[in-house]
Design an enzyme around this catalytic site. Structure first.
Site, PDB file in Angstrom:
ATOM      1  CE  LYS A  54      79.815 -48.313 -63.633  1.00 13.31           C
ATOM      2  NZ  LYS A  54      78.410 -47.745 -63.872  1.00 13.31           N
TER       3      LYS A  54
ATOM      4  NE  ARG B  32      73.561 -47.955 -73.389  1.00 12.58           N
ATOM      5  CZ  ARG B  32      72.768 -47.065 -72.809  1.00 12.58           C
ATOM      6  NH1 ARG B  32      71.782 -46.135 -73.567  1.00 12.58           N
ATOM      7  NH2 ARG B  32      72.503 -47.079 -71.470  1.00 12.58           N
TER       8      ARG B  32
HETATM    9  N1  BES Z   1      76.771 -51.770 -65.582  1.00 10.20           N
HETATM   10  C1  BES Z   1      76.259 -50.537 -65.781  1.00 10.20           C
HETATM   11  C2  BES Z   1      74.710 -50.581 -65.199  1.00 10.20           C
HETATM   12  C3  BES Z   1      74.516 -50.921 -64.011  1.00 10.20           C
HETATM   13  C4  BES Z   1      74.899 -50.097 -62.696  1.00 10.20           C
HETATM   14  C5  BES Z   1      73.707 -52.107 -63.715  1.00 10.20           C
HETATM   15  C6  BES Z   1      74.421 -50.316 -61.806  1.00 10.20           C
HETATM   16  C7  BES Z   1      73.228 -52.448 -62.205  1.00 10.20           C
HETATM   17  C8  BES Z   1      73.683 -51.562 -61.358  1.00 10.20           C
HETATM   18  C9  BES Z   1      76.142 -49.946 -67.023  1.00 10.20           C
HETATM   19  O1  BES Z   1      77.354 -50.209 -67.865  1.00 10.20           O
HETATM   20  C10 BES Z   1      76.225 -48.367 -66.780  1.00 10.20           C
HETATM   21  O2  BES Z   1      77.144 -47.991 -66.304  1.00 10.20           O
HETATM   22  N2  BES Z   1      75.025 -47.856 -67.530  1.00 10.20           N
HETATM   23  C11 BES Z   1      74.874 -46.263 -67.211  1.00 10.20           C
HETATM   24  C12 BES Z   1      74.296 -45.812 -68.658  1.00 10.20           C
HETATM   25  C13 BES Z   1      74.153 -44.108 -68.615  1.00 10.20           C
HETATM   26  C14 BES Z   1      75.756 -43.845 -68.609  1.00 10.20           C
HETATM   27  C15 BES Z   1      73.558 -43.990 -69.937  1.00 10.20           C
HETATM   28  C16 BES Z   1      73.821 -45.971 -66.063  1.00 10.20           C
HETATM   29  O3  BES Z   1      72.723 -46.920 -66.086  1.00 10.20           O
HETATM   30  O4  BES Z   1      73.989 -45.379 -65.373  1.00 10.20           O
HETATM   31 MN    MN Z   2      78.896 -48.610 -67.422  1.00  3.52          MN
END
Ligand code: BES
Ligand code: MN
Ligand code: ZN
Length: 460
Positions: free
Chosen positions: A240, A314
């Site tokens: 990230k 997930r």
């Molecule tokens: N923990 C994050 C989701 C998240 C990000 C929740 C910011 C609340 C605030 C999750 O693990 C994630 O990074 N999801 C990605 C999925 C994508 C790579 C398909 C997302 O939502 O960008």
């Molecule tokens: Mn994530």
């Protein structure tokens, strides 16, 4: 910290006044008090406060502005904004609130008393409230206490709330309620056929684990809670950017919320068999980290093409849900800070939930409104199923394009649930980005009070 109502004998009355009732309220005051209030410019605007002194200069009465319906509909827990403006002392709500508003006001007052002072002393709310007659003080205190537990768990940074510390908190809660708790840790996850939890967590210094708690009579109706326990989410090799990673201590917000809910259920002694499952991992980067393109086995037997190591939630939930589903619970609840897309769709304050059970959805929507615990239904839209089907494996954890990201994540989870009588999944934000009444900036309980009400309706 224990949220408690005041038990003082003497208290200062608060008169809550709608804008439209201001003139009438003023007429009821004696002339000096009326002049005092008018001079101060009190107009009964929402959150406005007038402190009326007695002849000896002590505080005699409080007038609290309640604005109008349009102003109130723009938020909730408004009464906490009033509490914050009052000097130290014991108060009672004397007039002006309807019965349903009274309960929300009393809860708001307790929720506003939260301080996260683990690392630094914080100034506290000094005004105390006597629980309004007719309300269940113990119940409201319990709801606030559970929210505090959730907030504390989320606010504690990952250096003090890694998988090990989350396990310790999980075990402590189990012990407090006489529940049985166990953990499957590290390579044992492979032995026990929980490969996705191992895959996501294996690169971290603290071993990944599945936490499991069981409470209540074995033959009672079965409720299982599953909470995402990613103690920190770097994104993995699909790292990230700094701004997105900054808040990722909150990625165990699903676990923190199911523990708050479990605390309420067990404290109330509800007539059910409760199981709580938390996959506790850190999504870290190391030589042995899982990679983009890896095709991963799962407990259920479905293979997953990992197209983004940042879609880790997930994955760990898939194994936990498959396990949960094996004993056919009557109700299976999943809570997770699963997607940024949920926040894009509905914002930080309004978590989406997904269920195929229409009557359950209505129950949840009603409870959310009644309990001042906002939730909004979104669809398991079958037309998007093909987006999670990559071709060379059964499932894709990160569909290209990211359209309807919260929906496709929910669809992914549903593939691992077959036997549960009812299934509902919450895509939480778990965080209050800027302080609102009764909701300090930081970790947030979401959906737990509404779901407690629904659980009581279902399991009686
Ligand atoms: N923990 C994050 C989701 C998240 C990000 C929740 C910011 C609340 C605030 C999750 O693990 C994630 O990074 N999801 C990605 C999925 C994508 C790579 C398909 C997302 O939502 O960008
Ligand atoms: Mn994530
Ligand atoms: Zn995550």
């Amino acid at each position: 910290m224990q949220p408690r109502f005041s038990t003082a004998e003497k208290s200062i009355p608060i008169h809550v006044i709608e804008q439209s009732a201001l003139a009438q309220a003023l007429r009821q005051l004696d002339a000096p008090a009326r002049r005092w209030v008018e001079t101060g410019g009190f107009a009964a605007k929402l959150g406005q406060v007038a402190l009326i002194p007695a002849a000896d200069g002590s505080l005699r009465t409080v007038l609290a502005g309640w604005g109008d319906l349009t102003a109130r509909q723009r938020g909730w827990f408004h009464f906490a904004g009033i509490a914050a403006k009052l000097p130290e002392g014991d108060y009672r709500i004397e007039s002006g609130l309807k019965p349903n508003e009274l309960k929300e006001a009393a809860l708001a007052w307790l929720l506003a008393s939260y301080r996260f002072d683990k690392y630094k002393e914080q100034p506290g709310q000094s005004a105390r409230l006597i629980c309004p007659p007719g309300l269940d003080a113990t119940r409201l205190e319990l709801e606030a206490e559970a929210s505090f537990l959730t907030r504390d768990l989320i606010n504690t940074p990952a250096n003090d709330m890694g998988p090990q510390a989350l396990e310790a908190s999980f075990f402590a809660l189990a012990k407090q309620h006489g529940a049985k708790a166990s953990a499957i840790t590290g390579n044992d996850l492979l032995q026990e056929n929980l490969p996705l939890i191992h895959t996501v967590g294996r690169a971290a210094a603290q071993a990944p684990r599945l936490l499991d708690m069981i409470w209540g009579a074995p033959d009672a109706p079965r409720l299982t809670l599953v909470g995402k326990g990613v103690c920190f989410d770097t994104g993995g090799l699909n790292i990230k950017p700094g701004a997105s990673m900054g808040l990722m201590k909150k990625d165990m917000g699903g676990a923190a919320n199911v523990l708050g809910l479990a605390h309420m259920i067990m404290s109330l002694g509800l007539p059910l068999r409760l199981r709580v499952l938390v996959p506790a991992v850190e999504n870290a980067i190391s030589a042995n980290a899982f990679r983009p393109g890896d095709i991963l086995p799962s407990r259920k037997g479905l293979t997953v093409e990992n197209n983004n190591t940042d879609a880790e939630g997930r994955l760990v939930l898939a194994d936990a849900l498959a396990l949960a589903d094996e004993d056919s619970p009557d109700l299976l609840i999943c809570m997770a800070t699963l997607t940024g897309a949920a926040r894009v769709a509905l914002g930080a304050d309004l978590p989406p939930f997904y269920t195929d059970d229409g009557s359950l959805a209505h129950q949840i929507a009603r409870a959310a409104k009644r309990e001042a615990d906002p939730l909004w239904r979104m669809p398991f839209w079958p037309g998007y199923e093909r987006q999670i089907e990559p071709g060379i494996a059964d499932l894709d954890n990160a569909p290209k394009g990211g359209m309807a990201g919260s929906v496709t994540a929910a669809l992914f989870l549903r593939r691992f649930v077959e036997n549960a009588r009812r299934f509902v999944h919450f895509d939480l934000y778990g965080w209050v980005p800027e302080a609102r009444p009764a909701r300090p900036k930081g970790g947030a309980a979401q959906g737990t009070r509404a779901m407690l009400a629904v659980i009581e309706e279902i399991f009686g």
